[in-house]
Motif scaffolding. Structure first.
Motif, PDB file in Angstrom:
ATOM      1  N   PHE A 175     -15.473  12.307  21.983  1.00  0.00           N
ATOM      2  CA  PHE A 175     -15.305  11.273  20.974  1.00  0.00           C
ATOM      3  C   PHE A 175     -16.594  10.488  20.726  1.00  0.00           C
ATOM      4  O   PHE A 175     -16.571   9.457  20.080  1.00  0.00           O
ATOM      5  CB  PHE A 175     -14.185  10.312  21.381  1.00  0.00           C
ATOM      6  N   GLY A 176     -17.707  10.986  21.251  1.00  0.00           N
ATOM      7  CA  GLY A 176     -18.989  10.357  20.989  1.00  0.00           C
ATOM      8  C   GLY A 176     -19.618   9.731  22.204  1.00  0.00           C
ATOM      9  O   GLY A 176     -20.785   9.346  22.169  1.00  0.00           O
ATOM     10  N   SER A 177     -18.874   9.652  23.301  1.00  0.00           N
ATOM     11  CA  SER A 177     -19.410   9.035  24.507  1.00  0.00           C
ATOM     12  C   SER A 177     -20.072  10.039  25.426  1.00  0.00           C
ATOM     13  O   SER A 177     -20.692   9.669  26.419  1.00  0.00           O
ATOM     14  CB  SER A 177     -18.271   8.337  25.269  1.00  0.00           C
ATOM     15  N   GLY A 178     -19.936  11.331  25.115  1.00  0.00           N
ATOM     16  CA  GLY A 178     -20.463  12.367  25.996  1.00  0.00           C
ATOM     17  C   GLY A 178     -19.478  12.787  27.051  1.00  0.00           C
ATOM     18  O   GLY A 178     -19.720  13.751  27.782  1.00  0.00           O
ATOM     19  N   VAL A 179     -18.343  12.084  27.164  1.00  0.00           N
ATOM     20  CA  VAL A 179     -17.293  12.415  28.125  1.00  0.00           C
ATOM     21  C   VAL A 179     -16.106  12.964  27.350  1.00  0.00           C
ATOM     22  O   VAL A 179     -15.588  12.308  26.445  1.00  0.00           O
ATOM     23  CB  VAL A 179     -16.870  11.181  28.945  1.00  0.00           C
ATOM     24  N   ARG A 180     -15.684  14.153  27.700  1.00  0.00           N
ATOM     25  CA  ARG A 180     -14.580  14.771  26.985  1.00  0.00           C
ATOM     26  C   ARG A 180     -13.265  14.110  27.401  1.00  0.00           C
ATOM     27  O   ARG A 180     -12.999  13.940  28.586  1.00  0.00           O
ATOM     28  CB  ARG A 180     -14.530  16.277  27.242  1.00  0.00           C
ATOM     29  N   GLN A 181     -12.462  13.771  26.402  1.00  0.00           N
ATOM     30  CA  GLN A 181     -11.166  13.150  26.635  1.00  0.00           C
ATOM     31  C   GLN A 181     -10.073  14.007  26.004  1.00  0.00           C
ATOM     32  O   GLN A 181     -10.338  14.855  25.148  1.00  0.00           O
ATOM     33  CB  GLN A 181     -11.134  11.751  26.035  1.00  0.00           C
ATOM     34  N   ALA A 185     -16.402   8.299  14.758  1.00  0.00           N
ATOM     35  CA  ALA A 185     -17.242   7.126  14.945  1.00  0.00           C
ATOM     36  C   ALA A 185     -16.864   6.322  16.183  1.00  0.00           C
ATOM     37  O   ALA A 185     -17.657   5.593  16.712  1.00  0.00           O
ATOM     38  CB  ALA A 185     -17.163   6.244  13.710  1.00  0.00           C
ATOM     39  N   ALA A 186     -15.640   6.433  16.631  1.00  0.00           N
ATOM     40  CA  ALA A 186     -15.212   5.592  17.736  1.00  0.00           C
ATOM     41  C   ALA A 186     -14.191   6.320  18.578  1.00  0.00           C
ATOM     42  O   ALA A 186     -13.527   7.240  18.119  1.00  0.00           O
ATOM     43  CB  ALA A 186     -14.613   4.283  17.211  1.00  0.00           C
ATOM     44  N   ASP A 187     -14.089   5.908  19.849  1.00  0.00           N
ATOM     45  CA  ASP A 187     -13.057   6.474  20.708  1.00  0.00           C
ATOM     46  C   ASP A 187     -11.685   6.065  20.210  1.00  0.00           C
ATOM     47  O   ASP A 187     -11.528   5.033  19.572  1.00  0.00           O
ATOM     48  CB  ASP A 187     -13.230   5.954  22.146  1.00  0.00           C
ATOM     49  N   PRO A 188     -10.672   6.862  20.532  1.00  0.00           N
ATOM     50  CA  PRO A 188      -9.330   6.451  20.154  1.00  0.00           C
ATOM     51  C   PRO A 188      -8.950   5.159  20.871  1.00  0.00           C
ATOM     52  O   PRO A 188      -9.485   4.843  21.925  1.00  0.00           O
ATOM     53  CB  PRO A 188      -8.452   7.622  20.610  1.00  0.00           C
TER      54      PRO A 188
END
Length: 828
Positions: A394-400, A71-74
């Protein structure tokens, strides 16, 4: 990244969602989109590594696997207090929280007015003091069980998996990709005397910050050290040890006289560091004396990531492990290091098992030889995976970068890594039981004398295991327990115990017969107990004792009829919340007493004013700490169920559909739906209501699971419901009668979990409150039986579940003594 069991005396307990059950954010009202808070306060007119040396299936080849995005980024990295003790856990990314019996002294409560053991907590696993004074324990694993099992990686490699497949199995949903790595800063925390001291060699030079101008060191010295005399970095002094054995200030001409001070050897590529023990540890790259605002300096090692990983991979995994396992370890270690776990403002990560074990290049022995902390096998794995890391969307479309947790052994089942870490999942681990793993399964002892010493109890008489994480055998890893007994004067006393606290009472490998994880059960004769009161309202109140004061939410339904109550039990499971019963026009005394004890933040009333009057609702509001009361209701039972379903997001894996014209199938399904956090809808046998169809259309689940046979929900209705799914399909969970259907539903839970909750299949109230307790709080099915006997389906269900304890909901009028006696034969 490793988690040393020997260091757990300063550890935090792994607490991972849903292991540490927190009340979810309230759900806002909506009718066409999934709301996030259940209703408003107005009432409608009608509703959480230990390495193998100290002691983890099939996957895809591209290093990725399907997983739901969190649901959210770390959270952003946190700068830790450099002077705080190193904790043997990863507290930077939300994995852990302190447990009172692991940090500081366990708190013991004495109830002087009580001189006998009180009734156990409803649903707890209850273990009286054994006759021989020591609990027999069966367990599995070594370490926290999150992410990769290092022994499992070895087993997977020997089974033919590549390192990509190993990583995909243990971190599903991540992608293996290449990223530049460069250099890394390692806090050398074992150099903890506040002074940085190195040996002199012909090629040694000194500089300020790493990479800045270097200076030749003055001749005539055998060692060098940097000290500080105040909180200012300008108080740093570079001193050399003369051949006469005297320390003197020895700054090279032209060098700034301030920290940082860095030592390197361009000709040799390594520097010898003196540790407080006198050992000479060899490090690649640069060693920097770093001022941190006190007179105690920190030593930081700057070196290329690949050189760092040569030491880490050997320290974290035996070099005899399969080459693909070593490669998987190298990628996990590289990713974890780049994440900055355990770092501060002046180094990226530390050198202990609280981050990842790092020992430098080697040790210089007194005879001049070198014991290397690098090995050809580990180095080959590091080189073969150069720049490879694991990333996750993480849901933003940008891989972390993923946080690639690992431990020595999962014991055959991983556990979850908390909200925001959807790639750290709970699933069986068939590779962990590789022949070389001594801790995949184990037997241990837990002497009461050790518990007495740890928890300050004069005589321990009972241990209750209150909560597990719900993943794997026995119901998963132990989260919460209660150690009970008496003082020397005979007063009742008890202490809270985490699973880690029980483990540390007799921990392996410090004790040969000790526990090496929180994944265990106590092997003792099982018990059958009742959770019962004088009537259905009192029984519900008794069941609610499984929840403590300050409960986030309580669901209240009419105790005289079942329609509104059926889906309330499943929704309560989402919040791990109790269900209490009320009369339409009055709140029973037992319900009032339970609410006073629970002191909930909010109450959700399910059903219209005909089921629970406005006056009763207003009285219930007074028992909340926030005056927050929500009513969820519709024009009929189908609309009420649809109203509750409105709080689930669209696109779920499944939606459960049961008959609203009888209760047994829906009661069994409520425990499963609550456990899985999936919606439960009701239908007539021969047609879908408008509200049910609209709810199905909005939910757009992947499939419909129909509870019961065609006489409960016809094939025509099942096909109509399936038209509103993304797959267009449905499946049934059904038997020849209500008990057979219950057995099919119960089979969706993992086998071997304890305790079991048994309720009458011929009356709804006890099973209703039991479904919330079983499915939501304990992660087990609600088992239905006949009033005077144990049906074949019930016996089959309990045999599969193999519980250590059975709790019968309701008194003899619901399940009589004959049936209870038969239940005792089905204990583990």
């Amino acid at each position: 990244m490793r988690r040393s069991i020997l260091a757990l005396s300063t550890a935090l307990a792994v607490t991972l969602s849903p292991m540490a059950v927190a009340v979810a954010e309230p759900d806002p009202v909506a009718t066409t989109a999934a709301p996030t808070e259940e209703g408003t306060t107005v009432e409608p007119s009608t509703d959480a590594t230990v390495s193998p040396e100290a002691g983890a299936g099939p996957s895809v080849d591209d290093g990725s696997a399907d997983a739901a995005a969190p649901a959210a980024d770390p959270v952003d990295p946190v700068v830790l207090d450099p002077d705080a003790p190193v904790l043997e856990v990863d507290q930077r990314f939300g994995f852990v929280e302190a447990q009172a019996d692991l940090l500081g002294e366990p708190e013991t409560v004495v109830e002087a007015e009580v001189t006998a053991l009180p009734a156990p907590q409803p649903g707890a696993e209850v273990y009286p003091r054994p006759a021989d004074g020591s609990y027999d324990v069966q367990g599995g694993g070594f370490g926290h069980g999150v992410g990769m099992s290092q022994y499992g990686a070895d087993g997977a490699g020997r089974a033919g998996l590549t390192h990509r497949q190993i990583l995909s199995f243990y971190y599903p949903g991540t992608v293996l990709e290449e990223r530049p790595t460069g250099t890394i800063r390692i806090g050398v925390t074992i150099d903890n005397d506040g002074v940085t001291r190195v040996d002199h060699r012909a090629g040694l030079v000194v500089s300020g910050a790493p990479g800045s101008r270097t200076y030749a060191l003055p001749p005539g010295h055998t060692q060098w050290r940097v000290t500080a005399s105040s909180t200012s970095s300008s108080s740093c002094t570079l001193e050399g040890l003369t051949t006469a054995g005297t320390w003197r200030t020895a700054w090279p001409s032209g060098m700034p006289r301030s920290c940082p001070v860095s030592f390197s050897s361009p000709s040799e590529g390594t520097v010898d560091l003196f540790l407080p023990s006198g050992q000479r540890r060899i490090y690649r790259g640069t060693l920097t004396a770093t001022h941190r605002g006190t007179t105690s300096l920190a030593t930081v090692n700057h070196l290329p990531m690949q050189h760092y990983l040569r030491s880490v991979t050997m320290a974290e995994m035996p070099v005899s492990f399969h080459a693909q396992a070593l490669r998987a370890q190298a990628v996990a270690a590289r990713t974890y290091a780049l994440r900055g776990a355990g770092g501060t403002g002046y180094y990226d990560t530390c050198d202990t098992t609280a981050c990842q074990a790092y020992r430098g290049f080697g040790v210089r022995n007194s005879n001049g030889t070198v014991t290397s902390y690098e090995h050809a096998n580990s180095t080959a794995a590091v080189d073969a995976t150069d720049r490879q890391v694991l990333t996750y969307d993480f849901g933003s479309g940008v891989r972390q970068l993923a946080t690639t947790m690992y431990s020595s052994s999962t014991g055959g089942h991983t556990t979850v890594g908390g909200a925001g870490h959807g790639y750290l999942t709970a699933h069986p681990d068939p590779y962990d039981a590789v022949a070389s793993n001594p801790r995949s399964s184990w037997d241990a002892q837990l002497p009461v004398s050790r518990l007495e010493a740890r928890y300050g109890i004069h005589r321990v008489e009972r241990v209750q295991i209150l909560r597990r994480d719900g993943h794997g055998r026995w119901g998963g890893r132990v989260l919460d327990a209660r150690v009970e007994g008496f003082t020397a004067s005979g007063a009742y006393t008890w202490a809270y115990a985490s699973g880690g606290g029980l483990q540390m009472a007799n921990a392996w490998p410090g004790n040969a017969d000790g526990l090496s994880s929180t994944y265990f059960t106590i092997a003792q004769q099982g018990t059958v107990d009742r959770i019962a009161g004088g009537d259905r309202y009192a029984t519900a109140a008794e069941a609610s004792r499984a929840w403590g004061p300050g409960t986030g939410v309580v669901y209240v339904v009419n105790g005289g009829d079942y329609p509104d109550a059926l889906t309330a039990a499943s929704r309560a499971g989402v919040y791990d919340a109790p269900v209490l019963l009320t009369r339409p026009g009055t709140v029973p005394a037992q319900t009032r007493a339970a609410l006073r004890r629970l002191s909930p933040a909010r109450i959700v009333v399910v059903g219209g004013t005909g089921s629970v009057s406005t006056a009763v609702a207003e009285e219930l509001r007074g028992y909340t700490t926030t005056r927050d009361l929500t009513r969820v209701a519709g024009g009929d039972r189908y609309a009420t169920a649809a109203g509750l379903a409105a709080y689930y997001p669209a696109g779920a894996a499944r939606v459960y559909l049961a008959s609203g014209q009888d209760y047994p199938d829906a009661l069994a399904g409520a425990a499963l739906a609550g456990h899985e956090r999936m919606p439960l809808l009701l239908t007539r046998t021969d047609r879908l209501s408008v509200d049910t169809a609209a709810a199905l259309q909005r939910l757009n689940a992947r499939e419909v699971v129909v509870l019961g046979g065609p006489t409960a929900v016809s094939d025509t209705v099942a096909r109509q419901a399936a038209e509103h799914t993304s797959s267009g399909s449905y499946r049934r969970l059904a038997g020849t009668d209500r008990y057979g259907t219950m057995s099919q539903v119960a089979a969706q839970f993992p086998a071997g979990r304890t305790p079991a909750y048994v309720a009458s299949g011929q009356s709804f109230p006890d099973a209703l409150v039991g479904a919330a307790l079983a499915g939501g709080l304990r992660g087990v099915p609600i088992v239905l039986t006949a009033q005077d006997r144990v049906t074949n389906a019930t016996g089959t269900t309990l045999t599969r579940q193999s519980p250590q304890a059975i709790f019968v909901l309701g008194g003899p009028g619901a399940v009589d003594g004959t049936a209870v006696a038969r239940l005792a034969d089905l204990l583990r």
